[in-house]
Design an enzyme around this catalytic site. Structure first.
Site, short mmCIF file in Angstrom:
data_model
loop_
_atom_site.label_atom_id
_atom_site.label_comp_id
_atom_site.label_asym_id
_atom_site.label_seq_id
_atom_site.Cartn_x
_atom_site.Cartn_y
_atom_site.Cartn_z
N GLU A 125 -2.31 -10.32 -2.29
CA GLU A 125 -3.07 -10.91 -1.17
C GLU A 125 -3.08 -9.87 -0.07
OE1 GLU A 125 -4.46 -14.02 -0.94
OE2 GLU A 125 -3.88 -14.67 -2.94
N CYS B 278 -4.91 -12.19 8.92
CA CYS B 278 -5.62 -11.43 7.88
C CYS B 278 -7.08 -11.83 7.75
CB CYS B 278 -4.92 -11.58 6.54
SG CYS B 278 -4.79 -13.29 6.02
P1 NAD Z 1 3.30 -4.68 4.87
O1 NAD Z 1 2.53 -4.28 3.70
O2 NAD Z 1 3.80 -3.64 5.79
O3 NAD Z 1 4.59 -5.52 4.47
C1 NAD Z 1 4.57 -6.68 3.68
C2 NAD Z 1 5.86 -6.80 2.92
O4 NAD Z 1 6.02 -5.68 2.07
C3 NAD Z 1 7.11 -6.88 3.79
O5 NAD Z 1 7.99 -7.86 3.28
C4 NAD Z 1 7.71 -5.51 3.64
O6 NAD Z 1 9.12 -5.52 3.76
C5 NAD Z 1 7.29 -5.10 2.24
N1 NAD Z 1 7.18 -3.65 2.08
C6 NAD Z 1 6.86 -2.75 3.03
N2 NAD Z 1 6.86 -1.50 2.51
C7 NAD Z 1 7.16 -1.62 1.20
C8 NAD Z 1 7.29 -0.70 0.12
N3 NAD Z 1 7.10 0.61 0.29
N4 NAD Z 1 7.61 -1.18 -1.08
C9 NAD Z 1 7.78 -2.50 -1.27
N5 NAD Z 1 7.68 -3.42 -0.29
C10 NAD Z 1 7.38 -2.99 0.93
O7 NAD Z 1 2.33 -5.71 5.58
P2 NAD Z 1 2.51 -6.37 6.99
O8 NAD Z 1 2.40 -5.31 8.04
O9 NAD Z 1 3.74 -7.22 6.97
O10 NAD Z 1 1.21 -7.30 7.05
C11 NAD Z 1 -0.01 -6.88 7.53
C12 NAD Z 1 -1.02 -6.70 6.43
O11 NAD Z 1 -0.99 -7.80 5.55
C13 NAD Z 1 -2.46 -6.65 6.92
O12 NAD Z 1 -3.13 -5.66 6.20
C14 NAD Z 1 -3.01 -8.02 6.59
O13 NAD Z 1 -4.39 -8.08 6.42
C15 NAD Z 1 -2.29 -8.32 5.34
N6 NAD Z 1 -2.19 -9.75 5.17
C16 NAD Z 1 -2.88 -10.33 4.17
C17 NAD Z 1 -2.83 -11.71 4.02
C18 NAD Z 1 -3.55 -12.41 2.91
O14 NAD Z 1 -3.30 -13.59 2.73
N7 NAD Z 1 -4.42 -11.78 2.17
C19 NAD Z 1 -2.07 -12.47 4.90
C20 NAD Z 1 -1.38 -11.83 5.91
C21 NAD Z 1 -1.43 -10.47 6.03
#
Ligand code: NAD
Length: 460
Positions: free
Chosen positions: A214, A248
């Site tokens: 997502e 998002c």
């Molecule tokens: P992110 O990708 O930085 O982090 C999300 C999760 O991934 C966190 O739990 C984090 O600890 C983990 N993570 C971070 N780096 C990682 C790695 N290298 N390996 C494995 N796991 C890792 O995202 P964010 O900043 O928390 O959220 C913002 C983004 O999420 C935006 O792009 C937004 O559009 C998207 N988003 C999408 C939805 C949806 O439903 N489609 C909903 C909310 C947010």
């Protein structure tokens, strides 16, 4: 928890899943009820935590987090028996008199990784679906919403044994690879950025683990000349600036027919003032940016266009005013990166083709919105733009209807969930054919010579 004791717990989880305890309807129902009671019991704590992390009001938290989750759990409880029922299907001629059906098998041990912007909703909504489908679960909360994460951890630990549901915290870049490389999950459900989504997808591919991703993207809203401008401005302002734009599915930029551009901007300004007052920094209804890293990223965007409204900020409070910008160059990061904050570029257009070409520079958005009074234009837009899901004359609310699948396409993700779709995402559709033994004609067994004419009659 050290990596080795974490992997140890995951092995115990596998054993617990294999024991079959999570499969019965009664077990699943009880866990969903337990989860619902725990959310309601801890509602105030959760709302306080969401305020601490993101300055969300209890009202906003109920709509987008706690209440949202309760309604998902209620839908699962109401329909679970029906969802679990094997699905009868037809059987083709060559296999008669067999009977065919599809079982909804739990996947096993699944990993759910959540982001920080809706820390409860985006971790616990898939959790509800995975419980309903009879799985064991590891949850990885975002390290950037620590107050909410602490309460979620408390809820999980007080209500569920660790071999059934475990919530892990910490730096995603460390803990997630440690788990994925040390243990084979049966499914990974990830919500977050496209960049990290690709990392997860690669790690999962090494072990052929299926994923739901997502992700994000630049979700456009189109305002046609014949749109109801007052309503469009209210509906866009509500979701663009709620949670300080860190949503998002918030409209990322506006494509507005040039004939109604000034009217739309004026209306939007009035609406923003009505919603958040002349000083949104002190508004009960207005949130804050999650942390300094995101704040600094967003402040850079303010230089990339002409600010027509807002633009004030205060780093100490992680505050950025709802801001409207115009005249943004097409190659500026503001128009090539997902904004994920309270800054809204407005781009005028003359023709459908011109506006569509702008959307196509950032293909496959998670969401798309069109505001128009014409069903012809509405059809033209929804048929010609590729997007995960969206609304006509509305913005973002499609995701609150659990009868609709929620997910992206292409760059914005793989798979979907919500309501029955969550149950399906966390279930395997196991195909079964049952053949009676009283009828076993020789015709299908060797020697086959001379039977081609018959096979051609039966298999076609
Ligand atoms: P992110 O990708 O930085 O982090 C999300 C999760 O991934 C966190 O739990 C984090 O600890 C983990 N993570 C971070 N780096 C990682 C790695 N290298 N390996 C494995 N796991 C890792 O995202 P964010 O900043 O928390 O959220 C913002 C983004 O999420 C935006 O792009 C937004 O559009 C998207 N988003 C999408 C939805 C949806 O439903 N489609 C909903 C909310 C947010």
């Amino acid at each position: 928890m050290s990596t080795s004791s974490l992997i140890d717990t995951l092995q115990k989880m596998r054993k617990f899943f294999n024991s079959g305890e999570t499969r019965p309807y009664k077990f699943r129902r009880e866990q969903l009820q337990k989860l619902r009671s725990a959310i309601l019991f801890n509602e105030k704590k959760l709302h306080d935590a969401l305020y601490a992390d993101l300055k969300k009001s209890p009202e906003e938290s109920w709509v987008a987090e706690t209440g949202f989750l309760i309604s998902e759990i209620n839908a699962a409880l109401k329909n679970l028996r029906r969802w679990m029922r094997p699905e009868k299907t037809k059987t083709n001629l060559v296999n008669l008199p067999s009977a065919s059906y599809i079982m909804k098998d739990p996947l096993g041990v699944v990993l759910i990784i959540g982001p920080w912007n809706y820390p409860l909703q985006l971790l616990f909504t898939p959790l509800a679906g995975a419980i309903a489908a009879g799985n064991c679960l590891v949850l990885k909360s975002s390290e950037f919403a620590p107050a909410t994460s602490a309460i979620m951890k408390e809820i999980i630990e007080e209500n569920f044994p660790s071999e059934y549901i475990l919530l892990t915290e910490g730096d995603g870049a460390t803990i997630v690879p440690a788990m994925i490389n040390g243990f084979r999950f049966d499914h990974i459900f990830y919500t977050g950025s496209t960049a990290v989504g690709k990392i997860i997808y690669k790690m999962a591919a090494e072990q052929l683990v299926p994923v739901t991703l997502e992700l994000g993207g630049k979700s456009p809203a189109v305002i046609e000349e014949d749109a109801n401008i007052n309503v469009a401005a209210r509906r866009i302002a509500l979701t663009t600036f709620s949670n300080a734009g860190q949503m998002c599915v918030a409209p990322d930029y506006i494509l507005v027919n040039e004939k109604v551009k000034e009217r739309f901007i004026n209306e939007l300004e009035q609406v923003v003032k009505r919603f958040y007052s002349e000083d949104p920094a002190t508004s009960y209804n207005y949130g804050k940016i999650i942390n300094e890293r995101q704040f600094d990223r967003l402040i850079n965007y303010l230089q990339q266009g002409k600010i027509v409204y807002g633009g004030k900020f205060d780093k100490a409070k992680l505050y950025i005013e709802p801001t409207i910008v115009e005249e943004v160059p097409e190659d500026a990061p503001l128009m090539t990166e997902e904004i994920f904050g309270p800054i809204l570029p407005i781009i005028p257009f003359k023709t459908f083709e011109e506006a569509k070409a702008i959307i196509d520079r950032n293909p496959d958005p998670l969401a798309f919105y069109v505001f128009t009074g014409s069903s012809k234009k509405e059809k033209q837009w929804v048929e010609n733009v590729s997007f995960g899901g969206g609304c006509i004359n509305n913005a973002s609310w499609h995701l609150t209807n659990h009868h609709l699948p929620f997910g992206g396409i292409g760059n914005s993700g793989i798979g979907n969930y919500h309501g029955k779709n969550s149950f399906e995402t966390f279930s395997h559709r196991k195909a079964i054919m049952k053949t009676p033994t009283w009828f076993d004609p020789d015709i299908k067994y060797p020697p086959l010579k001379g039977k081609l004419w018959l096979f051609k009659k039966v298999i076609r």
